[in-house]
Design a protein around this motif. Structure first.
Motif, PDB file in Angstrom:
ATOM      1  N   VAL A 127       0.803  -1.167  -0.200  1.00 19.64           N
ATOM      2  CA  VAL A 127       0.148   0.186  -0.377  1.00 19.64           C
ATOM      3  C   VAL A 127       0.769   0.927  -0.073  1.00 19.64           C
ATOM      4  CG1 VAL A 127      -1.481   1.119   0.878  1.00 19.64           C
ATOM      5  CG2 VAL A 127      -1.566  -1.400   1.295  1.00 19.64           C
ATOM      6  N   HIS A 128       0.831   2.209  -0.587  1.00 19.11           N
ATOM      7  CA  HIS A 128       1.616   3.329  -1.180  1.00 19.11           C
ATOM      8  C   HIS A 128       0.865   4.213  -0.294  1.00 19.11           C
ATOM      9  CE1 HIS A 128       3.702   0.963  -4.306  1.00 19.11           C
ATOM     10  NE2 HIS A 128       2.637   1.272  -5.036  1.00 19.11           N
ATOM     11  N   TYR A 129       0.856   3.898   1.454  1.00 13.17           N
ATOM     12  CA  TYR A 129       0.696   5.143   1.865  1.00 13.17           C
ATOM     13  C   TYR A 129       0.725   6.539   1.642  1.00 13.17           C
ATOM     14  CZ  TYR A 129      -1.250   7.691   5.915  1.00 13.17           C
ATOM     15  OH  TYR A 129      -2.111   7.944   7.039  1.00 13.17           O
ATOM     16  N   ALA A 130       0.111   7.017   1.857  1.00 17.50           N
ATOM     17  CA  ALA A 130       0.440   9.116   1.397  1.00 17.50           C
ATOM     18  C   ALA A 130       0.759   9.039  -0.042  1.00 17.50           C
ATOM     19  CB  ALA A 130       0.761   9.288   2.189  1.00 17.50           C
ATOM     20  N   GLY A 131       0.747   8.693  -1.610  1.00 15.96           N
ATOM     21  CA  GLY A 131       1.452   8.885  -2.322  1.00 15.96           C
ATOM     22  C   GLY A 131       2.820   8.857  -2.798  1.00 15.96           C
ATOM     23  N   ILE A 132       3.079   7.450  -1.332  1.00 11.94           N
ATOM     24  CA  ILE A 132       5.238   7.777  -1.217  1.00 11.94           C
ATOM     25  C   ILE A 132       4.894   6.247  -1.539  1.00 11.94           C
ATOM     26  CG2 ILE A 132       7.128   7.934   0.098  1.00 11.94           C
ATOM     27  CD1 ILE A 132       5.213  10.626  -0.713  1.00 11.94           C
ATOM     28  N   GLN A 156      -3.595   6.206  -2.892  1.00 13.65           N
ATOM     29  CA  GLN A 156      -3.718   7.542  -2.959  1.00 13.65           C
ATOM     30  C   GLN A 156      -2.575   7.648  -3.204  1.00 13.65           C
ATOM     31  OE1 GLN A 156      -2.534   7.233   0.987  1.00 13.65           O
ATOM     32  NE2 GLN A 156      -3.930   5.946   2.090  1.00 13.65           N
ATOM     33  N   ALA A 157      -1.835   7.110  -4.443  1.00 13.83           N
ATOM     34  CA  ALA A 157      -0.889   6.835  -5.247  1.00 13.83           C
ATOM     35  C   ALA A 157      -1.034   7.760  -6.479  1.00 13.83           C
ATOM     36  CB  ALA A 157      -0.329   6.117  -5.154  1.00 13.83           C
ATOM     37  N   ILE A 158      -1.785   8.188  -7.350  1.00 12.61           N
ATOM     38  CA  ILE A 158      -2.592   8.775  -8.514  1.00 12.61           C
ATOM     39  C   ILE A 158      -0.806   9.295  -9.137  1.00 12.61           C
ATOM     40  CG2 ILE A 158      -3.497  10.605  -8.148  1.00 12.61           C
ATOM     41  CD1 ILE A 158      -3.784   7.836 -10.889  1.00 12.61           C
ATOM     42  N   ASP A 159      -0.717   9.727  -9.851  1.00 13.00           N
ATOM     43  CA  ASP A 159       0.496  10.566 -10.426  1.00 13.00           C
ATOM     44  C   ASP A 159       1.387  10.357  -9.604  1.00 13.00           C
ATOM     45  OD1 ASP A 159       1.326  13.092 -11.920  1.00 13.00           O
ATOM     46  OD2 ASP A 159       0.971  14.003 -10.948  1.00 13.00           O
ATOM     47  N   SER A 160       1.841   9.351  -8.527  1.00 10.75           N
ATOM     48  CA  SER A 160       3.260   9.573  -8.377  1.00 10.75           C
ATOM     49  C   SER A 160       4.145   8.302  -8.400  1.00 10.75           C
ATOM     50  CB  SER A 160       3.052   8.919  -7.124  1.00 10.75           C
ATOM     51  OG  SER A 160       4.043   9.784  -5.666  1.00 10.75           O
ATOM     52  N   CYS A 161       5.557   8.148  -8.312  1.00 12.44           N
ATOM     53  CA  CYS A 161       6.304   6.964  -9.244  1.00 12.44           C
ATOM     54  C   CYS A 161       7.170   6.684  -7.988  1.00 12.44           C
ATOM     55  CB  CYS A 161       6.733   8.160 -10.019  1.00 12.44           C
ATOM     56  SG  CYS A 161       6.207   9.012 -11.495  1.00 12.44           S
ATOM     57  N   TYR A 162       7.608   5.506  -8.611  1.00 13.92           N
ATOM     58  CA  TYR A 162       8.998   5.307  -7.480  1.00 13.92           C
ATOM     59  C   TYR A 162      10.261   4.748  -9.124  1.00 13.92           C
ATOM     60  CZ  TYR A 162      11.554   1.306  -6.248  1.00 13.92           C
ATOM     61  OH  TYR A 162      12.902   0.371  -5.389  1.00 13.92           O
ATOM     62  N   LYS A 163      11.278   5.626  -8.687  1.00 16.12           N
ATOM     63  CA  LYS A 163      12.607   5.562 -10.154  1.00 16.12           C
ATOM     64  C   LYS A 163      11.989   5.603 -10.904  1.00 16.12           C
ATOM     65  CE  LYS A 163      15.437   2.534  -6.991  1.00 16.12           C
ATOM     66  NZ  LYS A 163      16.428   1.236  -7.345  1.00 16.12           N
ATOM     67  N   ASN A 164      11.048   6.879 -10.907  1.00 17.93           N
ATOM     68  CA  ASN A 164      10.660   7.543 -12.522  1.00 17.93           C
ATOM     69  C   ASN A 164       8.946   6.553 -12.875  1.00 17.93           C
ATOM     70  OD1 ASN A 164      12.162   9.654 -11.888  1.00 17.93           O
ATOM     71  ND2 ASN A 164      13.597   8.780 -12.832  1.00 17.93           N
ATOM     72  N   LYS A 165       8.898   5.471 -12.610  1.00 18.00           N
ATOM     73  CA  LYS A 165       8.319   4.478 -13.150  1.00 18.00           C
ATOM     74  C   LYS A 165       6.469   4.391 -12.730  1.00 18.00           C
ATOM     75  CE  LYS A 165       7.445  -0.231 -14.201  1.00 18.00           C
ATOM     76  NZ  LYS A 165       6.963  -0.187 -15.613  1.00 18.00           N
ATOM     77  N   PRO A 166       5.854   5.527 -13.060  1.00 21.14           N
ATOM     78  CA  PRO A 166       4.268   5.547 -12.837  1.00 21.14           C
ATOM     79  C   PRO A 166       3.936   4.085 -10.899  1.00 21.14           C
ATOM     80  CG  PRO A 166       4.297   5.840 -14.785  1.00 21.14           C
ATOM     81  CD  PRO A 166       5.539   5.336 -14.425  1.00 21.14           C
TER      82      PRO A 166
END
Length: 376
Positions: A127-132, A156-166
């Motif tokens: 779960v990507h809490y707070a979009g993180i 909670q994670a629209i428009d957020s990335c992990y190492k530049n991958k959505p």
């Protein structure tokens, strides 16, 4: 005037889009605005296939069906999450194995997952809490090592990335929310993202009550019937029309939300430097989509007193989840492990008011209220 915790933002295009949907003559599912939303998300974030749903909970339930969750399968999820993360799999008879959060942020601690894996483990649900973003490289490595599914709870994670991958694009399946508290909204609403070819055809069928109706309307079959289990997971095109008005303004919405987030950070940093509170930690591998701003108090009692103090100033902060492993429904089923960081966030995390129309004066009032509480 009271400052609420949340206030749904209207872009001004909602009524026009809804009227256009009504005048199109089709306001049930998969109308013109549903297709527009699908096209945007697939193009913008590189998702292989998206399907709008009536909620993120429904998207998670679809994912549980798609990975063929069976009784006694074990699903690893964080304890500090919304009940829908667990419910989707419990409804299929699975056993939930709770993982503790990390010490730096509420996401599950990827270093604690491997010890929870057994021969019955079927999936990991970060779960990507707070979009993180969670530490997805570690989670991916475990999934590959033990042949497990990954279902990203990206509510909670629209428009957020992990190492530049959505987020939502990283492996098998993911689920998003467009509830009125999220960055872009449709009141209620969600989305299933399918990144694995194995699930593309069946996802459509499950979403359409277990029928091949979608294939029929594309002319791929000459009649449609009941071919699998499923439910009515697709939203009205009126909901999609509302959502598309938000999508059309996503850059502006995100710019404003990040400005608010940074104002909170700068305004409350002096309190963190004095050791009064802890502020959100954004790992190097993650981006910040400004979904929420929270602080960590030193104790449950301090959080209660801070909430009361702020409410006296007509400001409405809100705490968040209660640890699911201690919930009335699941505490007897939990294996008894202490999950100290999940409990810490349950007791001490406090979310501050956050919405598009939060003014600079509102922010000053909120920041001053928190600051004055700790001065006193």
């Amino acid at each position: 005037m009271s400052i609420p915790f949340n206030k749904p933002y209207l872009t001004g295009k909602e009524n026009d889009n809804i009227l256009q949907a009504v005048l199109s003559g089709k306001i049930s599912g998969d109308g013109i605005f549903t297709k527009k939303c699908h096209q945007f998300f697939e193009r913008q974030y590189g998702f292989k296939k998206v399907l709008l749903t009536t909620s993120c909970s429904d998207a998670l339930e679809m994912a549980a069906i798609l990975i063929d969750t069976k009784p006694d399968d074990e699903i690893i999820i964080p304890s500090f999450t919304f009940v829908s993360t667990a419910n989707a799999f419990v409804l299929r008879g699975a056993k939930i194995v709770f993982c503790d959060s990390g010490s730096e942020n509420p996401n599950l601690d990827a270093d604690k997952i491997e010890s929870l894996i057994t021969d019955k483990t079927k999936a990991i649900v970060p779960v990507h809490y707070a979009g993180i973003a969670c530490d997805m490289d570690k989670i991916l490595a475990l999934a590959k090592k033990y042949n497990l599914y990954i279902v990203e709870d990206a509510a909670q994670a629209i428009d957020s990335c992990y190492k530049n991958k959505p987020l939502g694009s990283i492996w098998h399946l993911s689920a998003f929310s467009f509830h009125e508290t999220k960055n872009i909204i449709s009141g209620e609403g969600g989305m299933l993202v399918v990144n694995d070819d194995r699930f593309l055809k069946r996802a459509e069928i499950i979403r359409e009550k277990g029928t091949n109706r979608s294939a029929f309307f594309r002319g791929e079959v000459d009649k449609y019937g009941w071919v699998d289990i499923g439910s009515s997971f697709l939203p009205s095109d009126i909901i999609a029309a509302f959502l598309y008005s938000q999508i059309e303004n996503i850059e502006d919405i995100q710019k404003k939300r990040k400005k608010i987030w940074n104002s909170y950070l700068n305004g409350l940093l002096p309190l963190e430097k004095k050791g009064k509170i802890k502020l959100p930690v954004i790992p190097d591998y993650a981006t910040n989509n400004a979904h929420m701003f929270y602080i960590i108090c030193s104790s449950l009692d301090e959080r209660i007193r801070l909430i009361d103090f702020m409410k006296q100033k007509n400001i409405n902060p809100v705490f968040h989840y209660l640890s699911l492993h201690k919930s009335p429904y699941y505490k007897e089923k939990h294996d008894g492990r202490e999950l100290k960081f999940a409990d810490m966030y349950s007791d001490r995390l406090l979310r501050l008011p956050f919405y598009y129309e939060l003014s600079d004066d509102d922010l000053d009032q909120i920041i001053n209220s928190v600051t004055n509480f700790f001065k006193n």
